[in-house]
Structure formats: structure tokens, C-alpha cells
Design an enzyme around this catalytic site. Structure first.
Site, PDB file in Angstrom:
ATOM      1  N   GLU A 203       0.788  -0.944   0.053  1.00 46.90           N
ATOM      2  CA  GLU A 203       0.034  -0.129   0.279  1.00 46.90           C
ATOM      3  C   GLU A 203       1.002   1.287  -0.118  1.00 46.90           C
ATOM      4  OE1 GLU A 203      -2.872  -0.017   2.790  1.00 46.90           O
ATOM      5  OE2 GLU A 203      -4.204  -1.676   2.232  1.00 46.90           O
ATOM      6  N   GLU A 391      -5.585  -8.072   0.447  1.00 48.05           N
ATOM      7  CA  GLU A 391      -6.227  -8.467   1.269  1.00 48.05           C
ATOM      8  C   GLU A 391      -7.884  -7.940   0.816  1.00 48.05           C
ATOM      9  OE1 GLU A 391      -5.053  -4.803   3.820  1.00 48.05           O
ATOM     10  OE2 GLU A 391      -3.118  -5.864   3.628  1.00 48.05           O
TER      11      GLU A 391
HETATM   12  C1  FCB Z   1      -4.652  -1.427   4.992  1.00 48.00           C
HETATM   13  C2  FCB Z   1      -3.513  -2.348   5.533  1.00 48.00           C
HETATM   14  C3  FCB Z   1      -2.961  -3.575   7.437  1.00 48.00           C
HETATM   15  C4  FCB Z   1      -4.832  -3.403   7.649  1.00 48.00           C
HETATM   16  C5  FCB Z   1      -6.138  -3.426   6.779  1.00 48.00           C
HETATM   17  C6  FCB Z   1      -7.047  -3.000   7.886  1.00 48.00           C
HETATM   18  O1  FCB Z   1      -4.161  -0.821   4.700  1.00 48.00           O
HETATM   19  O2  FCB Z   1      -2.636  -2.901   4.963  1.00 48.00           O
HETATM   20  O3  FCB Z   1      -2.052  -3.398   7.486  1.00 48.00           O
HETATM   21  O4  FCB Z   1      -4.662  -1.783   8.302  1.00 48.00           O
HETATM   22  O5  FCB Z   1      -5.860  -1.933   6.422  1.00 48.00           O
END
Ligand code: FCB
Length: 485
Positions: A203, A391
Site C-alpha cells: 500500500e 487483503e
Molecule cells: C490495510 C493495511 C493493513 C490493515 C488493513 C485494515 O490498509 O494494509 O495493515 O491495517 O488495512
């Protein structure tokens, strides 16, 4: 617009609910001794789809002073007054540094096929560069071996925000990108006999802009636009040099990619004009990050907009940044919406109505279709060989009941709807190969501390007890069925 969004959302929920209800008659038939057909899963994923869970080092490991680990910018930030909710920090977190065997067994009980975790750079190079710390490396070797023992594929992120504090200038310095490449090459050399998938960074926008523009994340700076653009450039340069270093040091066939969270635009209506606008918005609004990585150049529009604040680019930088990747990892949470417009850009970004539904993290707007569009835009624009959802998940106000249960029906609702939309992407033949649920367990949620729980296992931070939530039971069924259930 608002009504349309609400209607689409309700329809998706209704569709998923109807599907869930189909197991009712089958169960009743079995109870009566009537032979029934096995449940047919209309939302089945392709064979071999990789189901996993994700975590990151600073959020779960604790043990910040053990085995020679150096400090990271998140240690410094979390210990500074007023930076995190309740002054929380990652000193202990989930204590996974010591309890990793238990965490591997949680994965095993889920039937997970893969685990995405990150390596703490300051465990490997406590000073950022120089002599590696053998004890730090040994921890990850133990973890990888424990995963492989249970046939769980390790997916390793090399940088999930815990930058060694010792690096002069941090991400403001170009040298940090070079230091990252040294670190990435070293880890690839040590682990690529067992690890097939490496992600460079996690990210970009979070560690560049949240850390250096709005100061909400470490190192907590609020720099001027030119300096922010330079930090962004160093971040993507680190990725590119990292890809090259991994390829130079890893075994043949090692898959190299990244995990990024581009802004994803959902077309307001699924007509060709709005779809085209949403795809344009996706490309242009991610110009400093994923678009630069996938195309090896900054878009003309980005450079025009940045003007005198455009990043300084050294010879060879863009070629490194554009190094071919084997897969793209997308972290997908919340939607943005775009529509066709006659402006120069050809799109308009829709403001979000104040009534837009969200989960307890204020940024986490609910829009299941965003996961489909994330895969589709990235797939159509850049044709990567593989896409993983690295994610997806949500916070919820989890409460343990008197019987020790956490019935997080809201999280199951969230996940079921997002997976239904991911299924649409897979069914259309887009190259989505796997899904990593954020997160295996509750953990240190950065500036929000421990008050935001994202896990499918509840963690009692006083005792470190892990308890599967309803969502863990649900995910186990999803994995077993290879389908949305
Ligand atoms: C993302 C992050 C992860 C976690 C999630 C909820 O942005 O990569 O570490 O905090 O959000």
C-alpha cells in the site's frame, strides 16, 4: 444515485441470502431420511483457487526488543504522545513472535492454503543496511518451515510499513530505496528455496501520504507537495529495485509482485460509457503509484497536474519502476464511484452521500462490487499474468457473549457479499488466483490501536487467547466448498 446504490446493495444481500437458504430443505430432507442431492454451489471458484489469510509483522509480532531487532519508525511513532488511540503500540501485539505455532494451527484448522505475512526489515537489518542479524532471519525460517509442514504456502511481504528508524531521512531519501533492494535481495537469497511468492511493498499511498502528507501514520510528517511526490517516487522506486534484486537473488520461477490498494472506481451504472469512465479514473487517479509501476511511466496528466512539484526522476528510475511483475496483489476494501463526463479527463468522481453505509472504521465504506471492478480494471488495463486479492475484510464491534462466542454476522455479511462479487470476476475469466482475508486475528490496527478488530479470530489481548469467531467457521466452509456459502 443514493437510491440506486441502496437497491444494488439490497439485491446482492438478497441473492446471497437465497443461496444460503438453499441448504435448509436439504438438511430437512436428510433428517427425514430422504436422499438429497449434494448442495450445488452456484458461486464456486475455479479449481486450485488459493484461499488464505493475511497479517503483518508490526501488527502481530510484538517482541520488539528481542533477538537483535532494531527500532522501526512505527515503534517511535506509537510511543510518541497522542499518535495512536489510547496510546496503544505494537510492543506485545498478538505476541505472534512467540506464539506463531499456535497461529499456524489456526490456519490449519481453517484449511487455509496460503498465509500472507510480512517480514520486519529491522529484524533482518537492525540498522536498515549493513550486517544482517542471523537471529531475526532464523525466526522467519522457523515460521516458513512450520507453514510448509502443513502445506500452507507462504506469501511474503517485504515491507509493510515498519521502516528501520536508523535509515537517515527515511523515505525522503533516495538511498532508502537502494537499502530496500539490498534487504529484498538478501531475504530472497535466504528464503526462495521455500517461498515461491514475494511481495515487495504494501500500500504505497498509506506509507507515503498517510505518513508524510497528513501525518496520521509514521513518521507523522506533513510535508509540502513536492516533498510528498518525492517520497512517493522513492516508494515505487524501492518496489522496482526490489523486484530486480529479488530476481537477481532468488531461485528460478520465484513469483514477484506487490500488494497495493489503488483507488477503485465503480461505474455508477453499468453502461459502456460509465464503465469506460470508471476505468479511466482508475488509471489516472492511481498515476503516482500502481499505474506508474504497471506502465513504467508517469501519465502526462499526472505530470501536468503536479507541475513544478513533479518528482525528480533519475536516469533509469522509470525502467526499474516498470520492471515486469509476475502478479499484482490488490488490497480491496471500499469503493469510489465514477461516471462519464465531457471533461478533459473523460470522467467525474462522485461525491459520497453522507448516508453511505460503513463498518466501524470510519473509512470502511461498504461496496461489495468494488472487488469485481478492482480485478476487472487492473486485468483489462494491464493484463497481469495473475491477480491476487492480498487483503479484504472489515472491522466489526465484536462482543464475546456469555458462552464465549463472537457471532459476527455483520462481518460474514460483508465478506459473503464481497466474495460473491469476486466470484463474478473469476467467472468472467479474469486471472484472479487467490484471496487473502484480512485478518487471521485481531491485531494492532495502526493509529486505531486495538480498538478496531479485523480478525476472524478474537484475541483477548490480556491473555493472548485466540477464539474463532462465527466468521472463522464461515470461512472454513468457504474454503472446504471452494465456493461462497
Ligand atoms: C490495510 C493495511 C493493513 C490493515 C488493513 C485494515 O490498509 O494494509 O495493515 O491495517 O488495512
Amino acid at each position: 444515485m443514493e437510491a440506486l446504490t441502496r437497491r444494488q446493495f439490497t439485491q446482492t444481500v438478497a441473492a446471497a441470502a437465497a443461496l444460503g437458504a438453499s441448504s435448509g430443505p436439504a438438511t430437512a430432507a436428510r433428517a427425514r431420511g430422504v436422499p438429497s442431492a449434494p448442495p450445488t454451489h452456484t458461486l464456486a471458484f475455479p479449481n486450485g483457487f488459493l484461499w488464505g489469510c493475511a497479517t503483518s509483522a508490526y501488527q502481530i509480532e510484538g517482541a520488539v526488543n528481542e533477538d537483535g531487532r532494531g527500532p522501526s519508525i512505527w515503534d517511535t511513532f506509537a510511543h510518541a504522545a497522542g499518535r495512536t488511540a489510547n496510546g496503544d503500540n505494537g510492543d506485545v501485539a498478538d505476541d505472534s513472535y512467540h506464539r506463531y505455532p499456535e497461529d499456524v494451527s489456526l490456519l490449519r484448522q481453517l484449511g487455509a492454503k496460503a498465509y500472507r505475512f510480512s517480514i520486519a526489515w529491522p529484524r533482518i537489518f537492525p540498522g536498515g543496511r549493513g550486517a544482517p542479524n542471523a537471529a531475526g532471519m532464523a525466526f522467519y525460517e522457523r515460521l516458513v518451515d512450520a507453514l510448509l509442514e502443513h502445506s500452507i504456502q507462504p506469501f511474503v511481504t517485504l515491507f509493510h510499513w515498519d521502516l528501520p528508524q536508523a535509515l537517515p531521512g527515511g523515505w525522503q531519501s533516495r538511498d532508502t530505496a537502494l537499502a530496500f533492494a539490498e534487504y529484498a535481495g538478501y531475504v530472497a537469497r535466504r528464503l526462495s528455496d521455500r517461498v515461491r511468492h514475494f511481495m515487495t511493498t504494501n500500500e504505497f499511498v498509506c506509507f507515503s501520504d498517510l505518513g508524510h502528507k497528513i501525518g496520521q501514520f509514521a513518521p507523522g510528517l506533513t510535508l509540502e507537495p513536492a516533498a510528498v511526490n518525492q517520497v512517493r517516487h522513492h516508494a515505487i522506486l524501492a518496489h522496482g529495485l526490489g523486484v530486480q534484486a529479488i530476481r537477481a537473488n532468488a531461485r528460478r520461477g520465484t513469483q514477484v509482485g506487490l500488494a497495493d490498494n489503488p483507488k477503485v472506481y465503480v461505474p455508477v451504472i453499468e453502461t459502456p460509457a460509465h464503465i469506460d469512465a470508471a476505468q479511466r479514473a482508475f488509471r489516472e487517479e492511481n498515476a503516482p503509484f500502481l499505474t506508474a509501476v504497471m506502465e513504467g511511466r508517469y501519465t502526462d496528466r499526472y505530470l501536468e497536474r503536479a507541475g513544478a512539484n513533479a518528482p525528480r526522476v533519475a536516469a533509469g528510475d522509470m525502467r526499474a519502476i516498470g520492471s515486469a511483475v509476475d502478479f499484482v496483489g490488490l488490497n480491496v476494501y471500499q469503493p469510489d464511484y465514477a461516471s462519464a463526463a465531457s471533461s478533459a479527463d473523460g470522467y467525474a468522481i462522485e461525491p459520497r452521500p453522507t448516508s453511505f453505509p460503513r463498518m466501524p472504521s470510519p473509512w470502511l465504506f461498504i461496496g461489495p462490487e468494488v472487488i469485481y471492478w478492482a480485478v476487472r480494471h487492473a486485468g483489462r488495463l494491464w493484463h497481469p499474468p495473475a491477480i491476487y486479492i492480498t487483503e479484504n475484510g472489515c472491522s466489526a464491534d465484536d462482543v464475546m457473549d456469555a458462552g464465549g462466542r463472537v457471532n459476527d454476522t455483520d462481518r460474514v455479511m460483508f465478506l459473503r457479499n464481497y466474495l460473491s462479487q469476486l466470484h463474478r470476476a473469476a467467472a468472467e475469466g479474469l486471472p484472479v488466483k487467490g484471496y487473502f482475508l484480512w485478518s487471521l486475528m485481531d491485531n494492532f490496527e495502526w493509529a486505531d490501536g486495538y480498538q478496531r478488530r479485523f480478525g476472524i479470530h478474537y484475541v483477548d489481548f490480556a491473555t493472548q487467547m485466540r477464539v474463532p469467531k462465527l466468521s472463522a467457521d464461515w470461512y472454513r466452509e468457504v474454503i472446504a466448498a471452494n465456493a461462497v456459502v
